[in-house]
Design an enzyme around this catalytic site. Structure first.
Site, PDB file in Angstrom:
ATOM      1  N   HIS A  30       8.125   6.216   9.142  1.00  0.00           N
ATOM      2  CA  HIS A  30       7.978   5.130   8.177  1.00  0.00           C
ATOM      3  C   HIS A  30       9.325   4.504   7.882  1.00  0.00           C
ATOM      4  O   HIS A  30      10.249   5.192   7.460  1.00  0.00           O
ATOM      5  CB  HIS A  30       7.363   5.653   6.878  1.00  0.00           C
ATOM      6  CG  HIS A  30       6.781   4.576   6.027  1.00  0.00           C
ATOM      7  ND1 HIS A  30       7.527   3.846   5.144  1.00  0.00           N
ATOM      8  CD2 HIS A  30       5.525   4.084   5.950  1.00  0.00           C
ATOM      9  CE1 HIS A  30       6.751   2.967   4.545  1.00  0.00           C
ATOM     10  NE2 HIS A  30       5.538   3.091   5.016  1.00  0.00           N
ATOM     11  N   LYS A  33      -0.012  -9.708   5.545  1.00  0.00           N
ATOM     12  CA  LYS A  33       1.193 -10.528   5.378  1.00  0.00           C
ATOM     13  C   LYS A  33       0.936 -11.965   5.812  1.00  0.00           C
ATOM     14  O   LYS A  33       1.458 -12.915   5.225  1.00  0.00           O
ATOM     15  CB  LYS A  33       2.329  -9.914   6.190  1.00  0.00           C
ATOM     16  CG  LYS A  33       3.641 -10.684   6.169  1.00  0.00           C
ATOM     17  CD  LYS A  33       4.733  -9.833   6.786  1.00  0.00           C
ATOM     18  CE  LYS A  33       5.970 -10.654   7.065  1.00  0.00           C
ATOM     19  NZ  LYS A  33       6.007 -11.213   8.405  1.00  0.00           N
TER      20      LYS A  33
END
EC number: 4.1.1.31
Length: 1004
Positions: free
Chosen positions: A194, A650
């Site tokens: 991550h 997004k």
């Protein structure tokens, strides 16, 4: 002083920090009030420990100011008080701090939130154990059928195996149907690294130690006073050691550091948890479906992107992936060696007192010929103990396999098998003695088990080991390769230009590309010359496929068979990968053979809409179709497809993204049905709501009927691994709810799937939401400047927390180059959380305003349609975290003067949308306030509500100093005699980022 007084600090501070994490945090099982009482009772200990540590580690006056700051930020301190005055008091207290004290404050509040997080994890684990215990006491006779209970298809509270099987029995689900599903069930959880995994591994270790001590302190009420005092002193000591540990990464972690971090959860928790999961399944099944046979094959396995995901990460080289595979294999071999040694100690059965199967005795004779040294050493001791003798041979083969694996790791992937120099004891009469596949190891174990069973004996440790072998094999987790689609087309363009073809690949139209690729796939002629020096990018692209072939050659196809193509747009994107795989020997279209599963990742809304047409063109091609793998001869060919939540969100906002993914699943499943293909959908869910996160149980139940069918693959993001898999019972909770959700979705036909009118309504909502979101995010010329100035995005990029860059293109500042994870991280830190809700209110309002009856329809959808209820639940949870007062402070303090008017307009748009969304969500849920229906979650909200606010003020102050271009370091304020460098200010800012991430239980 380090801070100027804020221009605006209004009252409410909303329900800001409230935070049930967006990522998958298991809800406390049982009544919310009970979980709330647990939290209240145990919080006293944690707060007392925190205060004790501060008083012992900080100067007295500083400790008192920190405790005063905490007191001012508590919700109870505000009852009957003016909240504005409390905010002003917080600001004044922070104004008195120099940088050193500000850094201490950031560290103190970060520590507080991390202790609370550990406490809540322990409560979640204890609640799960309590539910398992109570479930054993409540048999089905205790629970008469309730005709007024909601249909199972609409129940979205997590269920245990026992609860689900009892419900299924009451619904008359046939045992044969359940058994068939279990035989075919394929759940795959894929761990990822991550880019915003904020907590150092060293600190994670401290957290686990504190969690263990808390468990010991609270688990046994019969402990004496002296025992409890001893544990409390150990807790204080461990927290003080934690306090003196640096929270920030001192260097950027390497890919192999990230591999080690991810594999820790397998070593410490999952390796032992998975057999427990199977035992719980068997026990629960026996109560409701005693005649159902549980297959030995694993129904839940693991994958990993850590060390193999090269999309945007130049650090992931072919050599790194090779070493990752070797590392995973070595870890598994070590566990198997230990397990076999324990079995050998246990299985002391003598032939004088027990029968032994003929196949086992025959295998011992073969082993004697292959391993004369082992026979010489062990025969005298184990002459009458065949199981111990067999396990001695097994142990020897495992150790030889370890030796071989070590050689492979050291030699690297480019060394051919004949280039290795094996020790003499690896070969006997030309036969390799190490295990060449996990099937050979499993066969030896099954010989032992079958012999025991034939004499009416069982051995639970052996059954456990066999189950682990089925799940983890020698690979531990399958590695998925991921690469961006342009890398393949660029490589083929360079190749065709070198070959001087009539038309270079880059100059071809899509139909020309498809035709050329199909022709090349069907010829056996090599395409790529071996002695050419390519550009670094093309050389690496080609090398990945060659490394994959070598990896499968040595370790078998299970280690790495999936190739994910990010940013898939067209048919040629998949055919390019197949052609490159053919050149490496992974694919042979002429023979209809493939050792690589090519998986398109459809990420943007446009690509999701285009996905069914792309896949129909591919599945209609005999060349492509013949390369699809078959799980077995009886099962249809398998096509895996990945759906991207992050980039679609997004791109078009939360509501539009979720609806387009929902619609794409239905269309793709319809296509698969028509084509006679089995479909496995791979959900690229992130940790936050803005990237597809949220409770997994609800998410799986919200999938359209017929799209799961026992098969699902889901990413488990690096930032949520600690919250889901750091404790054994938490891991079991998550694994059990994953499994029960897949079973429920697959077995219970959802009679309340969307009607045509519901679909039309959702299409309108998605369209309006997308339009409003894009108007702000993509079409407002000042939004990029707003995001860069008002959020700590630039400082986030300086955190040494990942081997992967935050942006796709180095140095780029535009929105398109920014990855979805830091995009969400920045909005979360500044308390807007915009990607997770913006646009929803406008869409809902337009629907209600067009027809007043639509509000009743929306309420019915919330009650009856799991998909819509999931959407509203996620938005409600996110809204409870938004703090626009603090967000406004970020804007006014950090925004440049020349942007003030433009930023005010943007903030007004956001504020209006927030109010609209909040009002309509409450109207739909019928609740008086956000999260009112979940008392346990609401308590967590209240606990964190304002406590996180001082960190926000501290962060703004430090960012303002850090970014002040008119005042170069050293910096000095009146009343502050210290001189600060930019590195010191940056360190302070990064510590506040750590603290806020801990308070929010979420990064990106």
């Amino acid at each position: 002083m380090i801070m100027a007084k804020p221009e605006s600090t209004s009252a409410s501070m909303q329900q800001s920090s409230a935070q049930k994490t967006d990522c998958e945090q298991p809800r406390a099982i049982g009544e919310g009030q009970q979980a709330g009482r647990l939290l209240q009772n145990r919080l006293e200990l944690v707060e007392d420990l925190w205060q004790t540590v501060l008083r012992s580690e900080c100067p007295p006056d500083q400790a008192e100011r920190l405790l005063r700051l905490k007191q001012l930020s508590e919700p109870l301190a505000l009852e009957g008080a003016d909240e504005n005055s409390a905010s002003r008091a917080i600001v004044l207290l922070i104004q008195e701090m120099d940088l050193a004290e500000a850094i201490t404050a950031a560290r103190a509040f970060s520590l507080y939130f991390q202790l609370v997080n550990i406490l809540e994890q322990r409560i979640e684990e204890d609640s799960y154990l309590a539910s398992m215990s109570s479930g054993k006491e409540n048999n089905r006779q205790d629970k008469p059928y309730d005709p007024f209970a909601p249909p199972l298809a609409t129940q979205t509270d997590p269920a245990t195996f026992r609860e689900l099987f009892e419900r299924l029995r009451r619904l008359n689900v046939p045992p044969a149907q359940l058994e068939t599903l279990l035989q075919e069930m394929d759940i795959r959880l894929v761990f990822t690294a991550h880019p915003t995994e904020i907590v150092r591994h060293t600190v994670r270790h401290k957290q686990r130690k504190v969690a263990s001590l808390l468990q010991q302190f609270q688990s046994d009420p019969t402990k004496s006073t002296s025992e409890k005092e001893s544990l409390r002193l150990q807790l204080e000591e461990e927290i003080r050691l934690w306090w003196r540990t640096d929270e920030l990464h001192q260097f950027k972690p390497s890919v192999l550091d990230e591999v080690d971090y991810a594999l820790h959860y397998f070593q410490q928790v999952l390796f032992d948890a998975m057999p427990q999961l199977r035992r719980r399944l068997i026990t629960a099944m026996a109560e409701s479906y005693p005649d159902v046979h549980i297959p030995q094959a694993a129904f839940c396995t693991f994958g990993s992107w850590v060390g193999s995901d090269r999309d945007g990460n130049p650090s992931v080289t072919p050599e790194i992936t090779w070493r990752t595979a070797c590392y995973q294999r070595q870890l598994m071999l070590e566990r198997y060696v230990n397990a076999v040694q324990k079995l050998r100690d246990q299985l002391s059965i003598s032939m004088q007192w027990s029968q032994v199967s003929t196949p086992l005795l025959e295998s011992l004779e073969m082993d004697r010929l292959r391993f004369p040294e082992v026979y010489e050493e062990r025969a005298a001791r184990y002459r009458l103990e065949p199981y111990r003798l067999k396990l001695s041979y097994t142990l020897e083969r495992l150790k030889l396999t370890q030796h071989r694996n070590q050689q492979l790791a050291e030699a690297g992937w480019q060394t051919p098998p004949e280039g290795l120099n094996p020790s003499p004891n690896l070969i006997n009469a030309g036969e390799a003695l190490h295990y060449k596949s996990v099937a050979e190891f499993r066969s030896d174990l099954e010989l032992i088990r079958n012999s025991l069973v034939s004499t009416d004996l069982s051995c639970e440790p052996l059954d456990t080991l066999l189950n682990q072998v089925h799940i983890f094999a020698f690979s531990l987790a399958s590695l998925d390769i991921r690469q961006e689609s342009n890398r393949h087309s660029d490589a083929l363009d360079e190749l065709t230009r070198y070959l001087n073809l009539p038309k270079a690949y880059g100059d071809m139209a899509e139909n020309e590309r498809v035709q050329w690729l199909m022709e090349e796939l069907q010829t056996r002629r090599p395409l790529i010359p071996s002695a050419v020096i390519w550009s670094p990018s093309t050389a690496e692209t080609v090398a990945v496929f060659r490394m994959l072939h070598r990896l499968q050659e040595e370790f078998g196809s299970r280690i790495c068979r999936t190739y994910v193509i990010s940013m898939s747009h067209t048919v040629s994107d998949l055919l390019e990968v197949l052609l490159l795989a053919k050149e490496a020997g992974l694919v042979d279209p002429a023979a209809g053979h493939a050792e690589l599963l090519v998986v398109p990742l459809f990420e943007t809304v446009e690509d999701l809409q285009r996905a069914p047409a792309v896949m129909e063109a591919l599945l209609s091609s005999p060349v492509y179709r013949n390369l699809l793998p078959r799980v077995s001869e009886q099962v249809q060919p398998l096509q895996e497809l990945m759906l991207g939540y992050s980039d679609s969100n997004k791109d078009s906002g939360f509501l539009s993204s979720n609806w387009e993914i929902h619609q794409a699943q239905i269309a793709l499943q319809d296509l698969a049905n028509r084509q006679g293909v089995a479909l496995r959908l791979f959900h690229g869910r992130g940790g936050s709501v803005g990237r597809g996160g949220g409770p997994a149980y609800q998410a799986i139940l919200a999938q359209p009927s017929g799209t799961v069918r026992g098969r699902i693959k889901i990413t488990e993001q690096g930032e949520v691994l600690a919250s889901k898999y750091s404790l054994p019972e938490l891991a079991l909770y998550n694994l059990e709810t994953f499994t029960t959700a897949v079973l429920q979705n697959s077995l219970v036909t959802n009679q309340l799937d969307a009607t045509p009118s519901w679909n039309q309504l959702m299409t309108r909502l998605a369209g309006r939401s997308r339009e409003h979101y894009r108007a702000l995010v993509h079409n407002n010329p000042d939004l990029v400047a707003f995001f860069q100035q008002v959020t700590p995005i630039e400082e986030i990029s300086k955190l040494q927390i990942s081997s992967r860059p935050a942006r796709r293109k180095s140095g780029a500042k535009d929105l398109s180059s920014l990855r979805a994870i830091p995009w969400v991280f920045g909005w979360t830190q500044s308390r807007f959380l915009l990607p997770s809700w913006f646009g929803v209110g406008t869409a809902l309002a337009a629907e209600v305003e067009s027809d007043a009856d639509q509000l009743d329809l929306l309420r019915r959808l919330h009650q009856r349609w799991p998909f819509f209820r999931m959407l509203i639940s996620k938005v409600e949870m996110t809204l409870s975290k938004v703090d626009l007062d603090l967000a406004h402070h970020y804007m006014t303090s950090l925004g440049r003067e020349d942007y003030r008017e433009a930023f005010n307009r943007i903030f007004e748009i956001i504020e209006t949308e927030y109010s609209l969304t909040r009002r309509l969500v409450l109207n739909i849920t019928g609740q008086p306030r956000l999260l009112a229906a979940d008392p346990a979650l609401q308590l967590s909200v209240d606990l964190r509500n304002r406590t996180i606010v001082p960190l926000g003020f501290l962060q703004v102050a430090l960012l303002r100093k850090l970014r002040d271009q008119n005042r170069q370091p050293p910096m000095n304020d009146a009343g502050d005699g210290r001189t600060y460098s930019r590195s010191e200010l940056l360190r302070g800012a990064l510590l506040t980022i750590n603290g806020i991430a801990a308070g929010m239980r979420n990064t990106g």
